[in-house]
Design a protein around this motif. Structure first.
Motif, PDB file in Angstrom:
ATOM      1  N   GLU A 182     -27.729  25.828 -18.842  1.00  0.00           N
ATOM      2  CA  GLU A 182     -27.632  26.793 -19.951  1.00  0.00           C
ATOM      3  C   GLU A 182     -26.242  26.818 -20.550  1.00  0.00           C
ATOM      4  O   GLU A 182     -26.074  26.837 -21.775  1.00  0.00           O
ATOM      5  N   MET A 183     -25.200  26.795 -19.708  1.00  0.00           N
ATOM      6  CA  MET A 183     -23.843  26.849 -20.220  1.00  0.00           C
ATOM      7  C   MET A 183     -23.447  25.529 -20.884  1.00  0.00           C
ATOM      8  O   MET A 183     -22.709  25.516 -21.870  1.00  0.00           O
ATOM      9  N   LEU A 184     -23.921  24.412 -20.363  1.00  0.00           N
ATOM     10  CA  LEU A 184     -23.677  23.131 -21.030  1.00  0.00           C
ATOM     11  C   LEU A 184     -24.244  23.154 -22.447  1.00  0.00           C
ATOM     12  O   LEU A 184     -23.596  22.716 -23.398  1.00  0.00           O
ATOM     13  N   ALA A 185     -25.465  23.677 -22.577  1.00  0.00           N
ATOM     14  CA  ALA A 185     -26.098  23.728 -23.896  1.00  0.00           C
ATOM     15  C   ALA A 185     -25.387  24.705 -24.821  1.00  0.00           C
ATOM     16  O   ALA A 185     -25.213  24.438 -26.016  1.00  0.00           O
ATOM     17  N   LEU A 186     -24.957  25.871 -24.293  1.00  0.00           N
ATOM     18  CA  LEU A 186     -24.245  26.838 -25.122  1.00  0.00           C
ATOM     19  C   LEU A 186     -22.946  26.242 -25.656  1.00  0.00           C
ATOM     20  O   LEU A 186     -22.610  26.404 -26.839  1.00  0.00           O
ATOM     21  N   CYS A 187     -22.221  25.546 -24.803  1.00  0.00           N
ATOM     22  CA  CYS A 187     -20.955  24.940 -25.237  1.00  0.00           C
ATOM     23  C   CYS A 187     -21.194  23.777 -26.194  1.00  0.00           C
ATOM     24  O   CYS A 187     -20.349  23.506 -27.062  1.00  0.00           O
ATOM     25  N   ARG A 188     -22.323  23.102 -26.066  1.00  0.00           N
ATOM     26  CA  ARG A 188     -22.671  22.075 -27.047  1.00  0.00           C
ATOM     27  C   ARG A 188     -22.877  22.713 -28.416  1.00  0.00           C
ATOM     28  O   ARG A 188     -22.429  22.179 -29.440  1.00  0.00           O
ATOM     29  N   TRP A 189     -23.550  23.862 -28.437  1.00  0.00           N
ATOM     30  CA  TRP A 189     -23.723  24.589 -29.704  1.00  0.00           C
ATOM     31  C   TRP A 189     -22.373  25.013 -30.264  1.00  0.00           C
ATOM     32  O   TRP A 189     -22.129  24.894 -31.465  1.00  0.00           O
ATOM     33  N   MET A 190     -21.495  25.537 -29.413  1.00  0.00           N
ATOM     34  CA  MET A 190     -20.159  25.937 -29.864  1.00  0.00           C
ATOM     35  C   MET A 190     -19.423  24.775 -30.505  1.00  0.00           C
ATOM     36  O   MET A 190     -18.778  24.924 -31.544  1.00  0.00           O
ATOM     37  N   ALA A 191     -19.506  23.601 -29.873  1.00  0.00           N
ATOM     38  CA  ALA A 191     -18.823  22.428 -30.407  1.00  0.00           C
ATOM     39  C   ALA A 191     -19.348  22.088 -31.798  1.00  0.00           C
ATOM     40  O   ALA A 191     -18.574  21.764 -32.712  1.00  0.00           O
ATOM     41  N   ASP A 192     -20.666  22.168 -31.983  1.00  0.00           N
ATOM     42  CA  ASP A 192     -21.245  21.863 -33.289  1.00  0.00           C
ATOM     43  C   ASP A 192     -20.877  22.923 -34.324  1.00  0.00           C
ATOM     44  O   ASP A 192     -20.527  22.598 -35.465  1.00  0.00           O
TER      45      ASP A 192
END
Length: 833
Positions: free
Chosen positions: A93-103
């Motif tokens: 979940e946190m990997l995906a959240l940070c991927r969204w942040m990066a985008d």
């Protein structure tokens, strides 16, 4: 995928190979592929930190995925060197959240992940060590330089480059080392990681239960070694496992006694992990649970209904000051805990006082963790680990607490959601409120945005149906909102020549409150004694050598200080230009106001609260603790006074200069002025006695000032929204801000116009038509910390298109970027000037 520059290792066999995608906290929008060596294969998992070679150094990155094969050639793949942790620091979940942040925020995935771990895990990098392969040391001929390196490694074991340079000389060291590595005579290894924190342990004594001596032996021990006997009998007849420190204090012994018992085989000594716990204490009344009034009850039921259905929903809880929003949070969280869901409560950094944290601690006792910058790195690391292990159910903290690794998160509360401190100033420049909303969406959780003065963007989202609005329009106590009186300082100045600090009305009100034993808060949002030092003869102003600003005089210490780069200069005795000695200290800061109050009210107890008086650990707590105890009559300070403090003894609030933020060239200037005035006014009359507020202003008819005086959020919102609509500012268009910096003013200007030209070329493409570039233009404060600054803004109605265009502009700019220039990109910025 991209492969890092490397020296290849022999590949693993194809049947058992494993490859890791790794990202680093670098401005690189890509992952790097590494082979996972057999020794690390069982532990490797997505979300783990990984130590890996990166070009000519070693760096700590984060594994985002594992694969059994790679398309890269074997000689293009380097190996991971180490996994510093036993388990992943991020879940899926946190990997995906940070991927969204990066985008969303146009940063790299690695940069986003890096900000989501506690500071103690953010290693500044790792060192390479070089080890001699002794079984191959005699192979082939060696040059003189190579022989020196081999001899040093043979004699001293693995060494870093710095150590090798001392032992064998620095000349051509890199080339010589790489030649030895390629020949297989020397291998690179991971040296000890720097900049991290360790797990704290303490010694425990453990009774060896199958080695209990008989009665005669015990009797003999009591005669010959009474201290040993006392400790041993305590363990035998009491708790068989005890912290050594407890035994030392109880029996007045030292480690030698435990060592003697261990040597006899009667006890064992073991190291057990302990937490560095921040100080959390609260008065007993903080645990009191208050009955909810009808408005609070409706809000509570709406939040609980969403939690019980386990569906994502975002609520904007707009409650006037003193309406009891915190009690709604507390009781809703209590219900979520009953449902098996965990909670995060975000509060502005400055509001993380013992009073705020203590209220949660008193209500929920040991089941909370606290995360904020005032803690030591070790304390933050331990609090983060407690959350990750599920040992706490609630995390209270500032901006970065939005990443708290609670295993079953059900509700995120963002208190004072309008506060600008939720916006990160460095890469990744995320806004914790928006990250909280996205995290709740991904988890099917509830997000509550609370404020008496919601941001225009959050309020507008309720109009669009993106979130639900709940309102608390009456105070939770029987008290009413304070009466507000506007003092027109143009009229005051006409009657009282010279600098006016307190108007006649405000000074009289302070006198009456002090005489009645009541407390006063005075707001002046400028620290220091005088904003600038002026020569009245030639007009010279003492300025900062690094920044295009005047130096502020601070009477404590007698120095001039820059509030941008923190440079200091001694108090001048005379004008630096003409030598005139009668310098004027112009303007008003909190120090000058404090001096005036001490003279005007000689019997009153006066204190000042600003960045100078609260520096150091516990600075806020000490001042606010004295204020809560009634030891301060008049508290003068900057905007930190407006942040959610609840002191029933305060019956008077005075705003000395309400207009200081209105003149800033920022489209949020009016909004922030309204919020500050409303928030500080809400500190008055929260107890049984009514409150009064005096706002000294030069612009009493300005809509932000007038609306604050009338406690009229809706009128302010409607007026501000119309201004934003006409100007095309957020929330009607999204904004990306580019800041170009260089120590050379011509380079900064030239690079600013080059960025504009690149942007215009990109916007002429089909996907980006309709977007607008504004600028470049020099920043209001053109030079800060020796760097000249130019601004450029990009506007678009589409979030996706502005992200894509901003990335293109940034990447194209980097292709021909001048070596002396830098570019910063901020999506949804706060503070453009």
């Amino acid at each position: 995928m991209r492969e890092p520059r490397h020296t290849p290792h022999p590949p693993e066999t194809a049947t058992d190979a494993l490859y890791a995608d790794v990202v680093f906290a670098l401005p690189l929008d890509q992952t790097f592929t590494y082979e996972v060596p057999a020794s690390l294969r069982e532990r490797a998992a997505p979300g783990m930190r990984a130590l890996a070679p990166m070009r000519e150094r070693m760096a700590t990155g984060y594994i985002t995925a594992l694969h059994p094969r790679t398309d890269l050639a074997p000689d293009k793949v380097r190996r991971l060197l180490d996994l510093p942790d036993e388990e992943p620091v991020f879940d899926a979940e946190m990997l995906a959240l940070c991927r969204w942040m990066a985008d969303y925020y146009c940063c790299s995935w690695g940069e986003a992940l890096h900000c989501a771990v506690p500071a103690g895990l953010r290693s500044g990098g790792a060192k390479k060590a070089y080890r001699l392969v002794t079984e191959r040391a005699g192979e082939g001929r060696l040059s003189e330089r190579q022989a020196k390196i081999v001899a040093a490694l043979y004699a001293k074991g693995p060494l870093t480059r710095v150590q090798l340079a001392r032992a064998a000389g620095a000349q051509a060291l890199s080339n010589t080392l790489m030649a030895l590595v390629r020949r297989g005579l020397v291998v690179e290894e991971a040296a000890k990681e720097e900049g991290g924190v360790s797990i704290m342990t303490e010694t425990w004594a453990v009774l060896v239960e199958d080695a209990v001596p008989d009665a005669a032996a015990l009797e003999a021990m009591q005669r010959r070694a009474p201290k040993q006997a006392g400790v041993y009998l305590d363990l035998l007849h009491g708790a068989p496992e005890r912290a050594a420190s407890e035994l030392y204090d109880k029996h007045r012994v030292d480690a030698g006694v435990l060592a003697a018992l261990e040597k006899k085989g009667l006890i064992g000594r073991v190291q057990r992990e302990i937490y560095r716990a921040p100080d959390m204490s609260a008065p007993s009344h903080a645990a009191e649970k208050f009955p909810l009034n009808p408005e609070q009850r409706r809000a509570f039921e709406a939040l609980c209904a969403a939690g019980e259905s386990r569906e994502y929903r975002t609520f904007l809880l707009r409650g006037i000051t003193g309406s009891g929003k915190t009690e709604v949070y507390l009781q809703a969280i209590e219900r979520f805990l009953e449902l098996g869901r965990d909670a995060i409560i975000l509060v502005p950094e400055i509001s993380l006082t013992p009073q705020t944290v203590g209220r949660f601690y008193a209500r929920f006792n040991q089941s909370i963790a606290v995360l904020h910058s005032a803690l030591s790195q070790g304390e933050r690391y331990d609090e983060w680990r407690r959350a990750r292990r599920g040992e706490v159910r609630i995390v209270v903290g500032a901006r970065s607490a939005v990443f708290a690794p609670l295993p079953n998160l059900g509700i995120i509360v963002v208190d004072e959601e309008h506060d600008s401190s939720y916006k990160q100033g460095e890469t990744p420049r995320y806004h914790a409120r928006d990250v909280a909303i996205m995290r709740a969406r991904r988890l099917g959780a509830v997000c509550v945005l609370g404020s008496a003065t919601p941001s225009v963007e959050s309020r507008h989202n309720t109009d669009l149906g993106k979130s639900e609005r709940i309102e608390l329009l009456t105070r939770a106590t029987r008290g009413e909102l304070p009466k507000v009186r506007l003092v027109n300082m143009r009229e005051e100045a006409a009657e009282s020549p010279g600098q006016v600090i307190l108007s006649q009305a405000l000074e009289q009100a302070v006198t009456e409150r002090v005489a009645a034993g009541e407390q006063c808060i005075l707001l002046l949002n400028r620290r220091g004694f005088a904003p600038y030092v002026l020569c009245p003869k030639c007009g010279w102003v003492a300025g900062c050598e690094n920044c295009q600003v005047s130096l502020t005089y601070h009477s404590s210490g007698g120095v001039l200080r820059c509030h941008y780069c923190n440079a200091e200069a001694p108090k001048p005795g005379a004008c630096a230009r003409c030598g005139f000695r009668g310098l004027a200290y112009v303007g008003l800061g909190t120090q000058k106001a404090e001096d005036y109050l001490l003279r005007a009210f000689p019997g009153a107890r006066v204190a000042r609260m600003d960045a100078d008086t609260t520096a150091g650990r516990g600075g806020h707590a000490k001042i606010l603790g004295r204020f809560a105890a009634g030891e301060i009559d008049i508290l003068i300070g900057t905007q930190m006074l407006a942040k959610g403090h609840d002191y029933p003894g305060v019956t008077l609030v005075g705003v000395i200069n309400a207009d200081s933020g209105l003149a800033l060239p920022d489209f949020r200037a009016a909004e922030q002025t309204f919020q500050l005035l409303t928030q500080v006014a809400g500190r008055a009359g929260r107890g049984d006695r009514p409150g009064t507020v005096y706002i000294q202003t030069w612009h009493p008819l300005h809509y932000a000032v007038a609306a604050a005086a009338g406690h009229d959020y809706e009128t302010f919102y409607a007026t501000e929204l119309e201004h934003r609509r006409k100007a095309g500012y957020p929330p009607f268009r999204r904004l990306a801000h580019f800041l170009i910096e260089s120590e050379d003013p011509e380079v900064a200007e030239r690079e600013g116009f080059r960025l504009r030209n690149l942007g215009q070329a990109i916007l002429r493409e089909g996907d980006f038509r309709g977007m607008e570039i504004v600028g470049p233009a020099p920043a209001l404060i053109r030079r800060v910390n020796k760097k000249y600054r130019w601004n450029l803004a990009l506007f678009s109605k589409s979030a996706g298109r502005i992200n894509a265009a901003a990335r293109r502009m940034r990447d194209d700019f980097a292709q021909g970027q001048h070596a002396k220039a830098s570019l910063k990109l901020d999506l949804d910025p706060y503070g453009l000037y």
